[in-house]
Design a protein around this motif. Structure first.
Motif, PDB file in Angstrom:
ATOM      1  N   ARG A  13      56.901  38.566 -57.453  1.00  0.00           N
ATOM      2  CA  ARG A  13      56.333  37.517 -56.608  1.00  0.00           C
ATOM      3  C   ARG A  13      56.626  36.146 -57.200  1.00  0.00           C
ATOM      4  NH1 ARG A  13      50.500  38.742 -55.070  1.00  0.00           N
ATOM      5  NH2 ARG A  13      51.596  40.220 -53.780  1.00  0.00           N
ATOM      6  N   GLY A  43      56.902  35.918 -51.113  1.00  0.00           N
ATOM      7  CA  GLY A  43      55.457  35.880 -50.868  1.00  0.00           C
ATOM      8  C   GLY A  43      54.949  34.538 -50.388  1.00  0.00           C
ATOM      9  N   ARG A 139      49.045  48.458 -36.008  1.00  0.00           N
ATOM     10  CA  ARG A 139      48.712  47.337 -36.885  1.00  0.00           C
ATOM     11  C   ARG A 139      48.625  46.016 -36.115  1.00  0.00           C
ATOM     12  NH1 ARG A 139      52.587  46.021 -42.021  1.00  0.00           N
ATOM     13  NH2 ARG A 139      51.881  43.908 -42.393  1.00  0.00           N
ATOM     14  N   ASP A 197      47.424  37.836 -40.948  1.00  0.00           N
ATOM     15  CA  ASP A 197      47.292  39.131 -41.617  1.00  0.00           C
ATOM     16  C   ASP A 197      48.559  39.441 -42.442  1.00  0.00           C
ATOM     17  OD1 ASP A 197      45.869  41.602 -41.973  1.00  0.00           O
ATOM     18  OD2 ASP A 197      47.391  42.526 -40.687  1.00  0.00           O
ATOM     19  N   LEU A 198      49.707  39.194 -41.818  1.00  0.00           N
ATOM     20  CA  LEU A 198      50.990  39.412 -42.515  1.00  0.00           C
ATOM     21  C   LEU A 198      51.092  38.543 -43.761  1.00  0.00           C
ATOM     22  CD1 LEU A 198      54.082  39.298 -40.147  1.00  0.00           C
ATOM     23  CD2 LEU A 198      53.470  41.089 -41.773  1.00  0.00           C
ATOM     24  N   GLU A 200      48.684  37.294 -45.499  1.00  0.00           N
ATOM     25  CA  GLU A 200      47.734  37.753 -46.522  1.00  0.00           C
ATOM     26  C   GLU A 200      48.255  38.983 -47.252  1.00  0.00           C
ATOM     27  OE1 GLU A 200      44.128  38.081 -44.289  1.00  0.00           O
ATOM     28  OE2 GLU A 200      43.594  35.972 -44.641  1.00  0.00           O
ATOM     29  N   GLN A 201      49.116  39.752 -46.561  1.00  0.00           N
ATOM     30  CA  GLN A 201      49.676  40.933 -47.208  1.00  0.00           C
ATOM     31  C   GLN A 201      50.922  40.611 -48.036  1.00  0.00           C
ATOM     32  OE1 GLN A 201      49.909  44.290 -44.570  1.00  0.00           O
ATOM     33  NE2 GLN A 201      47.901  43.822 -43.702  1.00  0.00           N
ATOM     34  N   GLY A 202      51.239  39.326 -48.125  1.00  0.00           N
ATOM     35  CA  GLY A 202      52.295  38.925 -49.051  1.00  0.00           C
ATOM     36  C   GLY A 202      53.688  38.807 -48.459  1.00  0.00           C
ATOM     37  N   MET A 203      53.794  38.865 -47.113  1.00  0.00           N
ATOM     38  CA  MET A 203      55.113  38.707 -46.492  1.00  0.00           C
ATOM     39  C   MET A 203      55.615  37.283 -46.718  1.00  0.00           C
ATOM     40  SD  MET A 203      57.693  39.772 -44.694  1.00  0.00           S
ATOM     41  CE  MET A 203      57.257  41.351 -43.971  1.00  0.00           C
TER      42      MET A 203
END
Ligand code: ADP
Ligand code: MG
Length: 256
Positions: A13, A43, A139, A197-198, A200-203
């Motif tokens: 990251r 990220g 999702r 959401d994406l 927050e998931q690190g995309m």
């Protein structure tokens, strides 16, 4: 170093993922991208804003090579963008793109829209592709629409399918070019929520949008473009409260 710090996700990251160096792009006499230097880290969520015609879409399109560049370099994960052939198809899979218009295949079901790329480009087996597609559709909140056709869905649902379709290719970075601009107001939030959401998931995400709420919630950095150049970049807090350039002040005065 703790075990967590040495884990593979943490270890990678923050490395540069998309790097544009001194990129120049002309359309005839028009200098559409001027001396663009931009590094997006793994990220990171970068929001690109600016007036109409400032080059935001062109910038996005150069990153998955829908547009060629005249000078400079663009690398993805350390590799220069491929010019053609199979390598270019693979690049398009690694750079997910969601446009203002949803561009779903009208004559294919929602499920088929999402499985087509993985089967054709990535060589996945139909069964595995369908399993993954159903998970992604769940999702983004449209799992129950899998057997329908795009025209049977609302604009917000179609845009969420477009996001699922891009994610099915397991991209390294997602580009969003004004993904909510064509939507009725009541559908904007359901799409932005999927994007938050994406994030927050690190995309890793590059998002062209005028949705300042999204920028404040999800962006690590705001890049402001005008006349083909990056004029200013800063954290959302700083950019929105203390824009430094006259162009940015003028633009924010019009949209806020
Ligand atoms: P934005 O997305 O910020 O509104 P664009 O990247 O779409 O801006 O466009 C930047 C400039 O380049 C505009 O002046 C636009 O008219 C021009 N442009 C974009 N694409 C083309 C093209 N294919 N041919 C000629 N001019 C183009
Ligand atoms: Mg545009």
């Amino acid at each position: 170093m703790t075990a967590q710090e040495s884990g593979s996700v943490t270890a990678t990251r923050g490395e540069p993922l998309v790097v544009l160096s001194d990129v120049q792009k002309h359309f005839g006499q028009l200098h559409a991208l001027k001396d663009i230097d931009l590094t997006v880290k793994r990220g990171e969520v970068v929001v690109v804003i600016g007036p109409s015609g400032s080059g935001k879409s062109t910038l996005c399109r150069t990153i998955n090579r829908l547009e060629t560049i005249d000078e400079g370099t663009i690398t993805l994960d350390g590799q220069p963008l491929p010019q053609e052939g199979k390598a270019l198809a693979a690049l398009r899979a690694e750079v997910g793109m969601v446009f203002q218009s949803f561009n779903l295949f009208a004559h294919k079901t929602i499920l088929e829209n999402v499985t087509l790329g993985p089967i054709k480009v990535r060589g996945e087996k139909k069964e595995a592709a369908e399993k993954k597609a159903r998970e992604l559709l769940d999702r983004v909140g449209v799992g129950h629409q899998a057997e329908k056709y795009p025209a049977q869905l609302s604009g917000g649902q179609q845009q969420r399918v477009a996001i699922a379709r891009a994610l099915a290719m397991e991209p390294k970075v997602m580009l969003f070019d004004e993904p909510t601009s064509a939507l009725d107001p009541e559908m904007i939030k359901e799409v932005l929520d999927v994007m938050i959401d994406l994030a927050e998931q690190g995309m890793t995400m590059i998002v062209v949008t005028h949705e300042m709420g999204f920028a404040r919630t999800a962006a690590h950095r705001v890049v402001f473009m005008a006349d083909g150049a990056i004029v200013e970049e800063n954290t959302p807090e700083e950019f929105f409260t203390n824009p430094t350039s006259d162009r940015a002040k003028d633009f924010l005065g019009k949209i806020l």
